[in-house]
Design an enzyme around this catalytic site. Structure first.
Site, PDB file in Angstrom:
ATOM      1  N   GLU A  52      14.739  79.807 -32.622  1.00  0.00           N
ATOM      2  CA  GLU A  52      13.687  79.318 -33.525  1.00  0.00           C
ATOM      3  C   GLU A  52      12.750  80.424 -34.017  1.00  0.00           C
ATOM      4  O   GLU A  52      11.540  80.277 -34.024  1.00  0.00           O
ATOM      5  CB  GLU A  52      12.898  78.176 -32.854  1.00  0.00           C
ATOM      6  CG  GLU A  52      13.806  76.969 -32.598  1.00  0.00           C
ATOM      7  CD  GLU A  52      13.128  75.811 -31.850  1.00  0.00           C
ATOM      8  OE1 GLU A  52      11.921  75.889 -31.584  1.00  0.00           O
ATOM      9  OE2 GLU A  52      13.842  74.832 -31.540  1.00  0.00           O
ATOM     10  N   GLU A 101      20.880  72.920 -31.092  1.00  0.00           N
ATOM     11  CA  GLU A 101      19.930  72.217 -30.210  1.00  0.00           C
ATOM     12  C   GLU A 101      19.377  71.013 -30.954  1.00  0.00           C
ATOM     13  O   GLU A 101      18.873  71.148 -32.059  1.00  0.00           O
ATOM     14  CB  GLU A 101      18.790  73.168 -29.820  1.00  0.00           C
ATOM     15  CG  GLU A 101      17.838  72.595 -28.786  1.00  0.00           C
ATOM     16  CD  GLU A 101      16.609  73.480 -28.553  1.00  0.00           C
ATOM     17  OE1 GLU A 101      16.770  74.687 -28.265  1.00  0.00           O
ATOM     18  OE2 GLU A 101      15.487  72.959 -28.687  1.00  0.00           O
TER      19      GLU A 101
END
Ligand code: NAG
Length: 420
Positions: A196, A315
């Site tokens: 991220e 994810e």
């Protein structure tokens, strides 16, 4: 050419229907051609790094589920993985970009994570001791897991703005770690760089230009370390929230055949404490609209800017900030989860990693008891029944009936079809 044996999964929300008596639906499955294809091992679950004092909304649902703390000898744990034959496991999460591997010459001391509110993600840097890595690999190889490992992509960088981090990735620690892993004969299916850090970012971001160059470096490292191996691992990036421009740039700068799979994260239900989680899970329009755009645009981005790469959901936990308490670990969550597996497949997603195998409120296994939650069985059901070939379906049924069709996994499962 064998026979195509279509298999259906119906995820129906039938609330209120009984009062109206039976309703009839027409569903047409076009079995002549596949519209997409997943990987053989589509189902994947994650292991995260959080220590037990990671809390959200006065709830601390991680316990000892983090990679450094997990009870690897718990009998249910190995069995839960083995039930899949070969379960994909992705090791990663926010704190991965703060992990130091305790091998070779270190630029930072290797100490366990400590809670420090002011630090990025609320913790200090952490340490992966090689003894722990050995134990983990023993379990992963014994259980037949197919491992994706997320590398620390902030190593050597410095903060340059509110969330921006600059400077080139310092690959020295990762290189030593990969070398150690290969020297021990541990099989890693894929190495992923960063978690991220793409834009828009949650806590820290790196520019796509710099990231692209770092991917070229990782590729060179992998090539060199694996030069005498008969199989080479895949390279994954960036494991972030999709944005067409950032992802396109990453593929352009890194160039052909560097990034093998483009990973993205999904949390389309909202924050874990949102009182409307269940409403969204049971709203077919919300389910349809909240991620299909992302899947479609990513597919398009890959087609135009990186046709050598495939798309993975690296994810996805539904509700963010550790999942929804009394929601993500309950039966109702499967209406979201199974729908996501179906939708992602339709858009040619090869692998779908559920946050988490264990840890948080969204674990497939309960954090403390290791007992399977309902979504564990949904994952297993999908894994055993749904084959790689995705078929197109026309449904004239109520929007509450969610229908996906795949070729069956085997002749055995086509028998099961009648009972679905
Ligand atoms: C795990 O199970 C226990 C006992 O049923 C329950 O109290 C707890 O909330 C569960 N933990 C999570 C994170 O779901």
């Amino acid at each position: 050419m064998g026979f195509v044996l279509p298999l259906f999964v119906f995820v129906a929300y039938l609330y209120g229907v009984s009062a109206q008596g039976p309703t009839y639906a027409t569903i047409i499955v076009k079995s002549a051609a596949k519209i997409a294809e997943t990987d053989d091992q589509f189902i994947c679950a994650t292991l995260d790094w959080w220590p037990s004092d990671k809390c959200n909304y006065h709830d601390c649902p991680w316990g000892k589920s983090g990679v450094p703390y997990l009870d690897l000898s718990h009998p249910t744990f190995a069995k839960a993985i083995q039930a899949f034959g070969h379960l994909r496991i992705r090791i990663g999460g926010s704190l991965q970009d703060k992990v130091v591997y305790n091998v070779g010459a270190l630029k930072y001391p290797c100490h366990p994570f400590k809670k420090m509110d002011k630090w990025l993600f609320g913790f200090t840097k952490g340490c992966l001791y090689m003894s722990r890595w050995d134990e983990l690999n023993l379990l992963l190889s014994k259980t037949g897991a197919i491992v994706t490992f997320g590398l620390n992509a902030l190593y050597g960088r410095h903060k340059t703005g509110k969330v921006a981090w600059g400077g080139a990735w310092d690959s020295s620690n990762a290189r030593e770690f990969i070398k150690y892993t290969v020297s021990k004969g541990y099989h890693i299916d894929s190495w992923e760089l960063g978690n991220e850090l793409s834009e828009p970012a949650v806590g820290a971001s790196v520019s796509a230009e710099q990231y692209g160059k770092d991917m070229i470096e990782l590729n060179a490292i992998i090539k060199e370390i694996y030069k005498n191996s008969h199989s080479r691992p895949l390279i994954l990036a960036p494991g972030g929230f999709f944005s067409a421009s950032w992802y396109a740039k990453l593929l352009e700068i890194s160039g052909p055949n560097v990034v093998n799979a483009v990973t993205h994260h999904l949390y389309n239900l909202g924050p874990g404490n949102d009182p409307h989680l269940v409403d969204r899970i049971l709203d077919p329009h919300y389910l349809s609209q909240s991620t299909s755009d992302t899947f479609q645009k990513l597919q398009q981005t890959i087609k135009v800017h990186g046709p050598w790469a495939s798309a993975w959901v690296g994810e996805s936990g539904g509700a963010y900030n550790s999942g929804g308490r009394h929601v993500s670990n309950t039966f109702v969550d499967s209406f979201w989860y199974l729908d996501q597996l179906g939708m992602a497949s339709k858009y040619n997603t090869k692998v779908y990693c559920r946050q988490t195998l264990i840890g948080g409120n969204y674990g497939l296994l309960n954090t403390t008891t290791f007992t399977p939650n309902p979504d564990y069985y949904s994952a297993l059901f999908w894994h055993r029944l749904m084959g790689k070939g995705v078929l197109s379906v026309d449904s004239k049924a109520s929007a509450h009936l969610r229908v996906y069709a795949h070729c069956s996994k085997s002749r055995v499962s086509s028998t099961l079809l009648q009972n679905v």
